[in-house]
Design an enzyme around this catalytic site. Structure first.
Site, PDB file in Angstrom:
ATOM      1  N   LYS A   8       0.600  -1.330   0.069  1.00  0.00           N
ATOM      2  CA  LYS A   8      -0.119   0.031   0.157  1.00  0.00           C
ATOM      3  C   LYS A   8       0.961   1.201   0.156  1.00  0.00           C
ATOM      4  O   LYS A   8       0.653   2.178  -0.826  1.00  0.00           O
ATOM      5  CB  LYS A   8      -0.802  -0.098   1.013  1.00  0.00           C
ATOM      6  CG  LYS A   8      -1.799   1.143   1.404  1.00  0.00           C
ATOM      7  CD  LYS A   8      -2.904   1.038   2.462  1.00  0.00           C
ATOM      8  CE  LYS A   8      -3.366   2.212   2.624  1.00  0.00           C
ATOM      9  NZ  LYS A   8      -4.312   2.139   3.960  1.00  0.00           N
ATOM     10  N   GLU A  19      10.565  -4.509   4.290  1.00  0.00           N
ATOM     11  CA  GLU A  19      10.508  -6.043   4.121  1.00  0.00           C
ATOM     12  C   GLU A  19      10.345  -6.249   2.651  1.00  0.00           C
ATOM     13  O   GLU A  19      10.830  -7.001   1.746  1.00  0.00           O
ATOM     14  CB  GLU A  19       9.590  -7.002   4.990  1.00  0.00           C
ATOM     15  CG  GLU A  19       9.669  -6.910   6.555  1.00  0.00           C
ATOM     16  CD  GLU A  19       9.367  -5.943   7.346  1.00  0.00           C
ATOM     17  OE1 GLU A  19       8.803  -4.815   6.828  1.00  0.00           O
ATOM     18  OE2 GLU A  19       9.139  -6.268   8.752  1.00  0.00           O
ATOM     19  N   GLY A  79      -4.737  -1.570   5.027  1.00  0.00           N
ATOM     20  CA  GLY A  79      -4.092  -2.868   4.512  1.00  0.00           C
ATOM     21  C   GLY A  79      -4.705  -4.072   4.804  1.00  0.00           C
ATOM     22  O   GLY A  79      -4.701  -5.035   4.114  1.00  0.00           O
ATOM     23  N   ARG A  80      -5.288  -4.287   6.093  1.00  0.00           N
ATOM     24  CA  ARG A  80      -5.686  -5.817   6.491  1.00  0.00           C
ATOM     25  C   ARG A  80      -7.060  -5.716   5.849  1.00  0.00           C
ATOM     26  O   ARG A  80      -7.760  -6.777   5.823  1.00  0.00           O
ATOM     27  CB  ARG A  80      -5.858  -5.882   8.027  1.00  0.00           C
ATOM     28  CG  ARG A  80      -6.396  -4.927   8.508  1.00  0.00           C
ATOM     29  CD  ARG A  80      -6.133  -5.013  10.110  1.00  0.00           C
ATOM     30  NE  ARG A  80      -6.568  -3.903  10.961  1.00  0.00           N
ATOM     31  CZ  ARG A  80      -5.879  -2.562  11.243  1.00  0.00           C
ATOM     32  NH1 ARG A  80      -4.528  -2.342  10.527  1.00  0.00           N
ATOM     33  NH2 ARG A  80      -6.513  -1.827  11.912  1.00  0.00           N
ATOM     34  N   GLU A 105      -4.720  -6.775  14.561  1.00  0.00           N
ATOM     35  CA  GLU A 105      -4.175  -5.410  14.445  1.00  0.00           C
ATOM     36  C   GLU A 105      -5.383  -4.365  14.397  1.00  0.00           C
ATOM     37  O   GLU A 105      -5.051  -3.095  14.666  1.00  0.00           O
ATOM     38  CB  GLU A 105      -3.776  -5.444  12.933  1.00  0.00           C
ATOM     39  CG  GLU A 105      -2.588  -4.422  12.571  1.00  0.00           C
ATOM     40  CD  GLU A 105      -1.800  -4.416  11.376  1.00  0.00           C
ATOM     41  OE1 GLU A 105      -0.723  -4.810  11.450  1.00  0.00           O
ATOM     42  OE2 GLU A 105      -2.459  -4.191  10.503  1.00  0.00           O
ATOM     43  N   HIS A 149      -5.443 -33.458  17.582  1.00  0.00           N
ATOM     44  CA  HIS A 149      -4.152 -34.213  18.272  1.00  0.00           C
ATOM     45  C   HIS A 149      -3.228 -33.376  18.700  1.00  0.00           C
ATOM     46  O   HIS A 149      -2.116 -33.647  18.708  1.00  0.00           O
ATOM     47  CB  HIS A 149      -3.581 -35.150  17.267  1.00  0.00           C
ATOM     48  CG  HIS A 149      -4.802 -36.336  16.796  1.00  0.00           C
ATOM     49  ND1 HIS A 149      -4.978 -37.259  17.378  1.00  0.00           N
ATOM     50  CD2 HIS A 149      -5.939 -36.021  15.905  1.00  0.00           C
ATOM     51  CE1 HIS A 149      -6.022 -38.022  16.837  1.00  0.00           C
ATOM     52  NE2 HIS A 149      -6.467 -37.271  15.963  1.00  0.00           N
ATOM     53  N   LYS A 174       9.331  -0.682  14.225  1.00  0.00           N
ATOM     54  CA  LYS A 174      10.039  -0.762  12.851  1.00  0.00           C
ATOM     55  C   LYS A 174      11.111   0.299  12.905  1.00  0.00           C
ATOM     56  O   LYS A 174      12.108   0.124  12.502  1.00  0.00           O
ATOM     57  CB  LYS A 174       8.921   0.069  11.950  1.00  0.00           C
ATOM     58  CG  LYS A 174       7.907  -1.025  11.481  1.00  0.00           C
ATOM     59  CD  LYS A 174       7.022  -0.272  10.394  1.00  0.00           C
ATOM     60  CE  LYS A 174       5.695  -1.067  10.137  1.00  0.00           C
ATOM     61  NZ  LYS A 174       4.841   0.017   9.321  1.00  0.00           N
TER      62      LYS A 174
HETATM   63  O1  F6P Z   1       1.963  -4.279   9.916  1.00  0.00           O
HETATM   64  C1  F6P Z   1       1.827  -2.720   9.757  1.00  0.00           C
HETATM   65  C2  F6P Z   1       1.188  -2.973   8.334  1.00  0.00           C
HETATM   66  O2  F6P Z   1       1.028  -1.218   7.910  1.00  0.00           O
HETATM   67  C3  F6P Z   1      -0.046  -3.280   8.128  1.00  0.00           C
HETATM   68  O3  F6P Z   1      -1.251  -2.663   8.306  1.00  0.00           O
HETATM   69  C4  F6P Z   1      -0.202  -3.746   6.525  1.00  0.00           C
HETATM   70  O4  F6P Z   1      -0.825  -4.551   6.049  1.00  0.00           O
HETATM   71  C5  F6P Z   1       1.451  -3.940   6.289  1.00  0.00           C
HETATM   72  O5  F6P Z   1       1.766  -3.307   7.059  1.00  0.00           O
HETATM   73  C6  F6P Z   1       2.131  -3.758   5.005  1.00  0.00           C
HETATM   74  O6  F6P Z   1       2.171  -2.696   4.573  1.00  0.00           O
HETATM   75  P1  F6P Z   1       2.231  -1.976   3.002  1.00  0.00           P
HETATM   76  O7  F6P Z   1       1.052  -2.623   2.117  1.00  0.00           O
HETATM   77  O8  F6P Z   1       2.156  -0.530   3.138  1.00  0.00           O
HETATM   78  O9  F6P Z   1       3.543  -2.722   2.681  1.00  0.00           O
END
Ligand code: F6P
Length: 557
Positions: free
Chosen positions: A218, A224, A280-281, A366, A397, A521
């Site tokens: 987003k 990452e 995002g979620r 979240e 199990h 972060k």
């Molecule tokens: O973990 C925080 C967060 O902002 C989530 O809400 C989001 O889904 C994820 O990081 C990834 O963010 P982006 O889509 O901006 O890379």
């Protein structure tokens, strides 16, 4: 009502637990005591059919919950006092209910029909939603048909989605769920972890000439994702001779941030847009679903959106007594607020839903893992639960022992399907009844248990009786559908989205921000130079300083 008691919808909202509606529930809880489900069913055998609801294709049985008609009425009064319906309308109407980020919360607009009107700041967002969906569909068709080729002219056979959190969990979960609907000639992989092993394992057996990377972010700033995307670009260029022009044929982006996408070197023509009013979620049915759309095709993707939309309509229009997301949200409020439940298990009896609970973890935790209210005041009540679970029967199990005989109250959702997927060969399809026998057996055992007398009657030696007794009275919801289809998956996801919404509304928290992920972060960025260069990090605490030193020694630095 006397003014000092306050109401849940004025400034006294922060005092939820002092509202008359909450106090009435507290009193009811005292009276409820240890009332057993065995007794509730003896008194009302009609519960088994009466305490069921239908939402879309989902049959929802809540008879095995520690509730009576009175409990449900009191919970609905709490929902009404806390303004759940008004907030729901505000959400659907595009009001900026994510107050800490000043954003509308409009994932429901992502599945609105073409002719719907949903305005943000006076602008109808639905046409843009469908424009992107159409662009995604055209691209997905090109990849699926082989018309879109890689740099060397080779057909794309592998699609690697690089993203994390909401830019990974949704498509990864849904791809697993809908594998049977996917083009089996395509290989889909999902890379999220900044641990280089993730990307390594995802691409080690792939041919770069046949591989498309979808960079899903987003913000397009998530470390990452950008790190993995940069490494993936290196891997591609190494494999294809280093010509930068290859990137345009092998990289597309899903983002709200055109500038950063361009900076990365992805052609903006190959960017699929979404908007800041998509959390995002909550983004998986936006452009973030492109990898899934490529896998299952645009038609099946639209069926999925139809499923979401059906649940949206149900949530928005069904009366409170028949409203399933409202009911499930309120049941959670009941157990968390009055039974000290700390966790919630989601147990799908479908191997295809193996990632479903992991997806829900972000959606729920979240969203509702908050300890201040919408005005920034500390809350005086418990909020979101720990969400966990894996598909049955594997869990039986492993950890079901604790649910059956442990000391905690763990409400659980059991999700199952009447039919195995049609592509299963007869021998394997025949196993479905055994799977579902386990499904029904578990909720029965959890609810009704096995009394000491029943154990004795089996001739059990007295010293073993306490060990073999099941107290029962463990609350469960059963969600049953005929088949796991794209539409049913959409309904299930939207059901949980709205359940989470209801709980956040009652608890008066902002379910749509996620400030809690920020600190880690920032600190990671600060610590990295200490690991790589041994740099001094001002303000590093003694424990972390010692750990960093040990790390460097073990790393041979
Ligand atoms: O973990 C925080 C967060 O902002 C989530 O809400 C989001 O889904 C994820 O990081 C990834 O963010 P982006 O889509 O901006 O890379």
């Amino acid at each position: 009502m006397n003014a000092q008691q306050g109401t849940a919808s004025d400034e006294g909202r922060t005092k939820l637990t002092r509202t008359p509606e909450w106090l009435a529930l507290a009193k009811h809880r005292e009276q409820f005591g240890r009332t057993h489900l065995r007794r509730l069913f003896e008194e009302d055998p009609g519960r088994g059919t009466g305490y069921t609801l239908r939402a879309g294709d989902l049959h929802v049985d809540y008879s095995k919950h520690l509730v009576t008609d009175e409990t449900l009425a009191l919970l609905r009064e709490l929902a009404s006092a806390t303004g759940v319906a008004a907030l729901r309308e505000a959400m659907f109407n595009g009001e900026k209910i994510n107050t800490t980020e000043g954003r509308a919360v409009l994932h429901t607009a992502l599945r609105a029909p073409r002719d719907a009107v949903v305005e943000v700041d006076g602008e109808n967002v639905v046409p843009a939603v469908h424009e992107v969906l159409d662009k995604m569909a055209a691209f997905a068709d090109q990849v699926r048909s082989g018309e879109w080729t890689g740099f060397t002219g080779a057909r794309i056979r592998n699609v690697v989605n690089i993203g994390i959190g909401g830019s990974d969990l949704g498509p990864a979960m849904a791809y697993e769920a809908l594998r049977a609907f996917s083009d089996r000639d395509l290989t889909l992989r999902f890379v999220s972890n900044v641990d280089g092993a993730d990307l390594h394992e995802a691409v080690r057996d792939l041919d770069p000439a046949e591989t498309l990377f979808i960079i899903a972010s987003k913000t397009f700033t998530t470390i990452e994702t950008i790190t993995n995307a940069t490494s993936a670009r290196g891997w591609l260029l190494d494999g294809l001779g280093g010509d930068q022009a290859a990137v345009a044929r092998h990289f597309v982006a899903l983002s709200t941030n055109a500038e950063k996408v361009t900076d990365f070197g992805i052609d903006p023509a190959n960017m699929f847009e979404f908007w800041d009013w998509v959390g995002g979620r909550y983004s998986f049915d936006s452009a973030i679903g492109l990898s899934l759309m490529i896998a299952i095709g645009p038609d099946a993707f639209r069926e999925l959106l139809g499923g979401f939309e059906a649940m949206d309509t149900h949530f928005r229009t069904a009366p409170p007594e028949e409203n399933v997301p409202l009911l499930l949200g309120l049941l959670g409020v009941w157990y968390i607020g009055f039974f000290d439940a700390q966790s919630h298990a989601v147990l799908p009896y479908s191997h295809y839903l193996s990632r479903f609970t992991a997806y829900l973890q972000q959606l729920d935790m979240e969203s509702n893992g908050k300890s201040v209210d919408r005005d920034g005041q500390p809350v005086e009540w418990q909020t979101g639960p720990v969400v966990w679970g894996t598909p049955g029967t594997n869990g039986q199990h492993a950890y079901y022992q604790l649910i059956h005989q442990g000391t905690r109250v763990i409400p659980a959702d059991f999700i199952g399907f009447a039919n195995p997927l049609p592509e299963l060969p007869p021998r394997l399809a025949a196993q479905h009844d055994l799977l579902m026998a386990n499904f029904f057996a578990q909720t029965q055992a959890l609810a009704f248990g096995k009394t000491a007398d029943e154990v004795r009657a089996e001739g059990t030696p007295e010293e073993l009786v306490p060990h073999k007794t099941f107290r029962g009275n463990h609350p469960t919801t059963t969600v049953l559908a005929a088949d796991l289809t794209p539409a049913v998956l959409g309904q299930l996801i939207a059901l949980y989205e709205h359940k989470v919404f209801v709980q956040g509304a009652v608890w008066n928290i902002d379910s749509f921000d996620q400030w809690g992920v920020e600190l880690g972060k920032v600190l990671a960025k600060r610590i990295e130079p200490a690991l790589t260069e041994g740099a001094d990090v001002p303000g590093l605490d003694p424990s972390t300083t010692a750990l960093v030193a040990t790390y460097r020694r073990l790393r041979g630095r």
